[in-house]
Design a protein around this motif. Structure first.
Motif, short mmCIF file in Angstrom:
data_model
loop_
_atom_site.label_atom_id
_atom_site.label_comp_id
_atom_site.label_asym_id
_atom_site.label_seq_id
_atom_site.Cartn_x
_atom_site.Cartn_y
_atom_site.Cartn_z
N GLY B 136 0.84 -1.21 0.00
CA GLY B 136 0.00 0.00 0.00
C GLY B 136 0.87 1.25 0.00
N ARG B 137 0.28 2.36 0.37
CA ARG B 137 0.98 3.64 0.36
C ARG B 137 2.24 3.64 1.20
NH1 ARG B 137 -1.42 8.19 -1.82
NH2 ARG B 137 0.16 9.52 -0.91
N GLU B 138 2.10 3.06 2.39
CA GLU B 138 3.27 3.09 3.29
C GLU B 138 4.44 2.35 2.70
OE1 GLU B 138 2.81 2.47 7.62
OE2 GLU B 138 0.68 2.72 7.15
N PHE B 139 4.13 1.22 2.06
CA PHE B 139 5.19 0.47 1.41
C PHE B 139 5.80 1.34 0.30
CE2 PHE B 139 3.25 -3.03 3.55
CZ PHE B 139 4.25 -3.99 3.68
N ALA B 140 4.92 2.01 -0.43
CA ALA B 140 5.40 2.83 -1.54
C ALA B 140 6.39 3.86 -1.04
CB ALA B 140 4.21 3.51 -2.22
N GLU B 141 6.03 4.53 0.06
CA GLU B 141 6.87 5.60 0.53
C GLU B 141 8.21 5.09 1.08
OE1 GLU B 141 3.91 7.50 2.86
OE2 GLU B 141 2.97 8.16 0.98
N SER B 142 8.19 3.93 1.72
CA SER B 142 9.47 3.51 2.32
C SER B 142 10.30 2.62 1.40
CB SER B 142 9.23 2.84 3.67
OG SER B 142 8.24 1.86 3.55
N LEU B 143 9.69 2.04 0.37
CA LEU B 143 10.46 1.06 -0.39
C LEU B 143 10.79 1.45 -1.83
CD1 LEU B 143 8.70 -2.23 0.77
CD2 LEU B 143 10.82 -1.25 1.61
N ALA B 144 10.11 2.49 -2.36
CA ALA B 144 10.27 2.78 -3.79
C ALA B 144 11.73 2.95 -4.22
CB ALA B 144 9.44 3.99 -4.17
N PRO B 145 12.54 3.71 -3.49
CA PRO B 145 13.92 3.89 -3.97
C PRO B 145 14.69 2.58 -4.06
CG PRO B 145 13.39 5.43 -2.19
CD PRO B 145 12.27 4.47 -2.27
N ASP B 146 14.49 1.70 -3.07
CA ASP B 146 15.20 0.42 -3.08
C ASP B 146 14.76 -0.41 -4.29
OD1 ASP B 146 16.41 1.02 -0.62
OD2 ASP B 146 14.58 0.39 0.43
N VAL B 147 13.45 -0.37 -4.55
CA VAL B 147 12.93 -1.17 -5.66
C VAL B 147 13.47 -0.64 -6.98
CG1 VAL B 147 10.83 -1.85 -6.87
CG2 VAL B 147 10.85 -1.80 -4.39
#
Lengths: 161, 1012
Positions: B136-147
């Motif tokens: 969800g959103r929280e994952f998006a905010e914390s993981l996007a750069p790593d992905v």
């Protein structure tokens, strides 16, 4: 995008569900009930598409099992129909002439394979061999872990003798 | 194949399968759930294997449709297990059991992130899969750069990178900000150079999503997409692994063409040429083959190519190729292709010029409408709906009506709605429209929404020439033995209103009509009974001469329902009974309903709303504009812009008559059944009646002709005309043997200051007027009421407008039927300020008497005044800037009837001037302002100052200012005339000429100097 995947038997038993859009437990039950009623009652030789709540459900029956995928209205229906077939072919290759019973007792396998095929409601891998290779690699990882575990427990068993 | 069994799980599955019935299955499942719950609770040292087994069981139970409201924690905790088998189970079960909104997922974010940035490829894959499926959103905010790093990482294998690409797609969907357009556009283009088709397919999905959001940023991807498509479709340059039934990755082809559809055009000529060649290749080179999978795959590509061609709005030749292909598709037996053919043909409708070609396939499409497959029927219906226009509406709607009887149950509602909309939009004539809707109600009454029959009622009410036909039809339908309740409603309503038009036909006497309707009463529900009661009441009033037997029958019905438990029925029964006993005095309440204000069809509106802002909609609108037929004929009653001054109206204040300008009252969203109950608004305490009541009132009254006017007296206090008032208003010509029974001059004067009332009345006719004024426009309605039992003939009305008014009178019928009232609208446009008065030249014949009357119409200058309040800060600069003649004029008026200052204020107020209290410090002076509207001056501010002399109230000094000299003059003269004309009973004694001294002796002399 694919909103969800359902495998339903002719009798209306659910064999697999995978949701790519957020549906609550309650909604999931309702969706399954509605779509079973809509799809299982359709006669043969009709088209493989059903319109439902402003979405499209693409389904195909293989023996006693209906494979259904729900997509947006403007998605390409035939493309999805062949993703279903692609999935069935991969399952077939994995189980060796797959039947409903295989999927009942090994439903977790069906999930593993689906996760190699679809991701985020989109097709992830269209190479059958690639999928097969990845799934068997996972299997062997599990096997190795099991052997290790049993060898360790052997060592412990022997040591404590 | 490695089958590693979990014995416990397999046994459980067998157990469940062996359950004879649902009840036993539930027992077995409950037992297992209890067991799992206990294990999770008690045994802390649960082995990973056991935990894994129970979690799988939970998923299985969940899949069967049982609630699993515990154990989520255990599933999530397995994610952090050190060993692969447990971790894998944790990830998969978590992503199946939970969705992005579950709180438990937050607990896992850290573990998931560690797995993604960790070096273990298998863990990375598991973590990316979970995030890609339920992040969800929280994952998006914390993981996007790593992905993002993983997608581009050269050290990662394709299996990780493709998962990362789709994972990023998910995160982007949840939170578009996580993909930084500037940084990512180039990398996206780079990704399209990827040789691994798995990664390329995943990247293409990502691109589709990104360009759909912002195509400009990704323009560099466009030529690459064309290259990829060329490579696949034309050069067939792909590894064997990625051909599907001989077709180079159909999925990648489809996605690539989908991405291209988000770019508005392709400007680069090379790319454009290449793309068209490829598309041409796809369009021409796709054959129907035996193998169903190959067929599907190749047609998936073909349909996407069609969509792309339509999007690019390619050359005509290519488009007509597409239409030809679609024409072929809708005729094939293969249902999928036919379905998609119909769907794409409907999409094709937005392309101009092809509609005519599509129309050629009408017969084929109608065949599909009758297909046993409901999915195909829906597409055919949609297409027919889209392609319908005036030329084929009759055929299509009749097909739809025919199909109603055999259509699938679930189609009926949509089908009947669409038929109703098409009938309304493209009706060649209105009687056909009525036929269609009545047939619809007959065949699919349960599926006809109330909107549809309200609309018929509206059309019939607004079109006089339709009423007889509709009433005859309604009778025909009600004569049938089994009638749908909706049919009873609409027919009862129409017969109640218009059955008197059938009176001369056999079998249509009021008594017979009543019994036809009344026969249905036992079969209807309580919601319908009020409509029937209204119909009875209306039939009763329309029966002339009164029929005792019928009256007693109807009264018996009313009496029966007087104690009905349903409040609505009870109220109507009681009120109708009371009303009809009162005799004719109050019966005009039951007169025909007034016409409905014109408005957009709620049906069409609904349909347009549903269609959204697509081009399709505009096409429909466009066609709606083109259609020449069936303009709604209505009176266009806009709500009055300014409220008419309240008038107390004697006896009639008891009842609120149907108000014409109250559009709310007649909204079609409401059931006519409700509109019909104007009678239930009887309010004994109402202090003032609607203005129209005095208009509608007297016509139906049997009493002596003079009675009608008596309550008009004193309607506007302070404006009682003197005997000399007739000087202003020329009355009927001397030659008339028939004399008016009202003082015409007085009527005219009264109407100068109010907006509705009686203009003229003699023993045979009454002419009422009702006006609405908005800026420089006016809308008058003239009501001609025949007071007799024989018709008035040779009716003629001519308007002689003064130069400054543009007036358009709709045609007046030659004959006014006995005891009927006809209404005709009159449009007024005020071109420029002037005090001239319009004249209505009216004549009719009654028997041998020919009557010719010339009447002044109360469309005076003051009707175009809108009071406006002006503050001190606004007033003085204006007043000063309009210095001297001709913009500012002053005049002393003498010989007035002395009146108190408040009376003067009221008078000015009634002209449409707003008094600014306290603006002039001298309490004997009045300052007022108003806006005058005409086509020439538009809205122009006028300022007025009146100085009175407390010592001599027979004189005053007026100063007027406005931006237009004519206006200043005309307004000054107008006010002067009005002031003089009310100089009644006591002619003022000659007064001493006012001298400046009078004013300068004022304490406010200083201000006065400034003001003048």
């Amino acid at each position: 995008m694919i909103h969800f995947v359902l495998l339903i038997s002719r009798q209306g038993k659910v064999r697999l569900t995978k949701w790519y859009s957020p549906y609550s437990q309650k909604e999931r039950t309702k969706v399954i009930r509605e779509l079973s009623g809509l799809i299982l009652t359709r006669g043969p030789k009709l088209c493989n598409f059903v319109e439902w709540r402003g979405l499209r459900v693409v389904y195909k029956r293989y023996a006693s099992l209906y494979f259904c995928m729900c997509i947006d209205e403007d998605d390409n229906e035939l493309e999805i129909l062949e993703i279903i077939h692609h999935y069935v072919e991969v399952l077939d290759r994995y189980f060796g002439s797959v039947c409903e019973l295989d999927l009942i007792y090994n439903f977790h396998k069906a999930y593993f394979i689906l996760d190699e095929l679809l991701l985020a409601g989109e097709l992830q891998e269209s190479g059958k061999k690639t999928v097969a290779r990845l799934v068997s690699a996972q299997d062997s990882l599990v096997e190795t872990a099991k052997e290790q575990a049993s060898s360790i427990s052997n060592i412990i068993a022997q040591a404590t003798k | 194949m490695a089958m590693h069994g979990m014995r416990g799980l397999a046994i459980f599955i067998s157990d469940v399968r062996n359950c004879q019935n649902k009840e036993l299955e539930r027992l077995r499942v409950d037992k297992e759930l209890g067991n799992i719950r206990n294990r999770f609770k008690k045994e802390k040292g649960l082995t990973p294997y056991a935990k894994k087994k129970y979690v799988w069981k939970m998923l299985y139970i969940y899949m069967l449709g049982y609630d699993v409201d515990f154990g989520h924690m255990e599933a999530v905790s397995l994610i952090s297990a050190p060993k692969y088998p447990e971790k894998q189970v944790g990830y998969i079960v978590t992503s199946c059991l939970l969705n992005e909104n579950h709180d438990f997922l937050r607990l896992a974010i850290n573990t998931v992130r560690n797995d993604i940035i960790g070096r273990n490829e298998t863990s990375q894959c598991l973590a990316l899969t979970l995030v890609g499926n339920i992040g969800g959103r929280e994952f998006a905010e914390s993981l996007a750069p790593d992905v993002q790093k993983l997608i581009l990482s050269s050290s990662c294998r394709p299996l990780v990178r493709k998962k990362a690409a789709l994972c990023l797609l998910r995160l982007f969907r949840k939170s578009p900000d996580v993909v930084n357009v500037d940084g990512w556009a180039d990398r996206m283009a780079q990704l399209l150079d990827e040789r691994d088709l798995g990664v390329l397919t995943a990247s293409m999905s990502l691109l589709v999503s990104l360009v759909s959001n912002n195509h400009e940023a990704y323009w560099t991807c466009l030529p690459k997409c064309v290259k990829i498509l060329e490579r696949l479709a034309r050069n067939q340059d792909v590894p064997q692994e990625y051909t599907y039934y001989g077709i180079p990755s159909p999925w990648l082809q489809v996605k690539t063409m989908r991405a291209l559809q988000y770019f508005p055009t392709i400007e680069d000529p090379n790319s454009r040429r290449t793309l068209f060649e490829v598309l041409q290749h796809i369009l021409m080179g796709t054959d129907v083959v035996k193998n169903v999978n190959k067929n599907n795959a190749s047609h998936a590509v073909l349909f996407e190519a069609l969509a792309l061609v339509m999007h690019l709005d390619a050359e005509k030749e290519m488009l007509s190729q597409c239409v030809a292909l679609l024409g072929k598709f809708i005729a094939v037996r293969e249902p999928n292709i036919r379905y998609l053919g119909l769907e794409n043909m409907a999409r094709m409708l937005i392309v101009t010029d092809v509609q005519e070609i599509i129309k050629r396939h009408q017969a084929q499409i109608i065949t599909s409408l009758k297909d046993p497959d409901i999915s195909i029927c829906r597409r055919a219906l949609d297409l027919l709906y889209g392609m319908c226009d005036v030329t084929n509406a009759k055929d299509i709607v009749e097909e739809l009506l025919q199909y109603l009887s055999s259509a699938d149950f679930t189609m009926l509602e949509e089908l009947s709605l669409k038929a109703a909309i098409l009938a309304e939009k493209f009706a060649p004539d209105l009687s056909w429209y009525v036929d269609v809707i009545l047939q619809l109600i007959e065949k699919a009454g349960d599926f006809i929404s109330d909107d549809i029959w309200f609309r018929v009622v509206q059309f019939v009410t607004n079109n006089d020439d339709l009423q007889t036909y509709a009433a005859a039809k309604a009778k025909e339908y009600l004569d049938k033995p089994a009638v749908h309740e909706k049919m009873v409603k609409v027919c009862a309503y129409i017969l109640g209103e218009y059955s008197h038009l059938l009176a001369r036909r056999p079998g249509c006497t009021p008594k017979e009509i009543f019994s036809i309707i009344h026969e249905k009463l036992p079969t209807v529900r309580t919601t319908t009974i009020p409509i029937l009661l209204s119909a009875y009441a209306k039939i009763l009033i329309h029966t002339q001469p009164p029929d005792q037997v019928l009256r007693n029958q109807i009264w018996a019905v009313f009496t029966k329902y007087e104690s009905c438990i349903d409040a609505e029925i009870q109220q109507r029964a009681v009120e109708y009974f009371a009303l009809s006993r009162k005799g004719a005095a109050l019966m005009d309440i039951l007169a025909e309903m007034p016409k409905f204000p014109e408005r957009q069809s709620s049906l069409i509106k609904k349909a347009e709303d549903a269609e959204g802002g697509t081009a399709e909609q505009s096409a429909i609108k466009l066609r709606a504009q083109q259609q020449p037929s069936n303009a709604l004929v209505v009176t266009n009653q806009h709500p009055a812009n300014r409220a008419p001054p309240p008038v107390s109206v004697g006896q009639l204040s008891l009842v609120k008559a149907p108000s014409m300008d109250d559009t709310e009252d007649h909204s079609i969203e409401r059931a006519p059944s409700q509109e019909n109950v104007n009678i239930s608004k009887v309010d004994p305490q109402a202090p003032s009646a609607d203005l129209l009541s005095d208009l509608l009132g007297p016509l139906a009254i049997e009493g002596p002709p003079g009675a009608a006017v008596q309550y008009e007296h004193n309607a506007t206090p302070g404006l009682d005309s003197g005997p000399d008032a007739s000087a202003i208003v020329p009355v009927a010509e001397e030659t008339n043997t028939i004399q008016p029974i009202v003082n015409i001059a007085e009527r005219f004067r009264a109407l100068c200051f109010k907006d509705s009332g009686i203009l003229y009345e003699d023993p045979y006719i009454q002419i009422g007027i009702k006006a609405e004024w908005r800026a420089h426009h006016g809308r008058l309605a003239l009501f001609l009421g025949n007071k007799n039992t024989s018709p008035l003939i040779s009716v003629q009305a001519l308007i002689l407008p003064p130069a400054h008014l543009k007036m358009e009178l709709s045609s007046v019928p030659d004959t006014i039927p006995p005891r009927a009232q006809v209404q005709f609208p009159l449009e007024v446009v005020n071109l420029q300020p002037s005090r001239d008065v319009a004249v209505l030249d009216f004549s009719y014949k009654f028997g041998t008497n020919k009557v010719n009357i010339k009447l002044h119409l109360p469309a005076l200058l003051n009707k175009f005044l809108q009071p406006i309040s002006v503050s001190t800060e606004e007033f003085f600069p204006q007043w000063r800037s309009l210095a001297g003649p001709p913009l500012k004029l002053q005049e002393v008026v003498r010989g007035l009837r002395p009146m108190a200052l408040t009376e003067m204020e009221n008078l000015l107020h009634s002209f449409g001037l707003m008094i600014s209290q306290g603006l002039d410090p001298n309490p004997n002076n009045l300052v007022a302002s108003t806006i005058f509207c005409s086509e020439k001056t538009h809205g122009m501010l006028c300022l007025v100052r009146i100085e009175t002399d407390p010592a001599d109230r027979t004189q005053l000094r007026m100063t007027l200012a406005s931006g237009d000299p004519t206006l200043t003059f005309e307004l000054k003269e107008f006010i002067k005339e009005q002031l003089v004309s009310i100089t009644t009973v006591t002619p003022a004694p000659p007064a001493a000429p006012p001298t400046p001294q009078i004013l300068s002796s004022d304490p406010a002399a200083l201000l006065a100097g400034l003001l003048s």
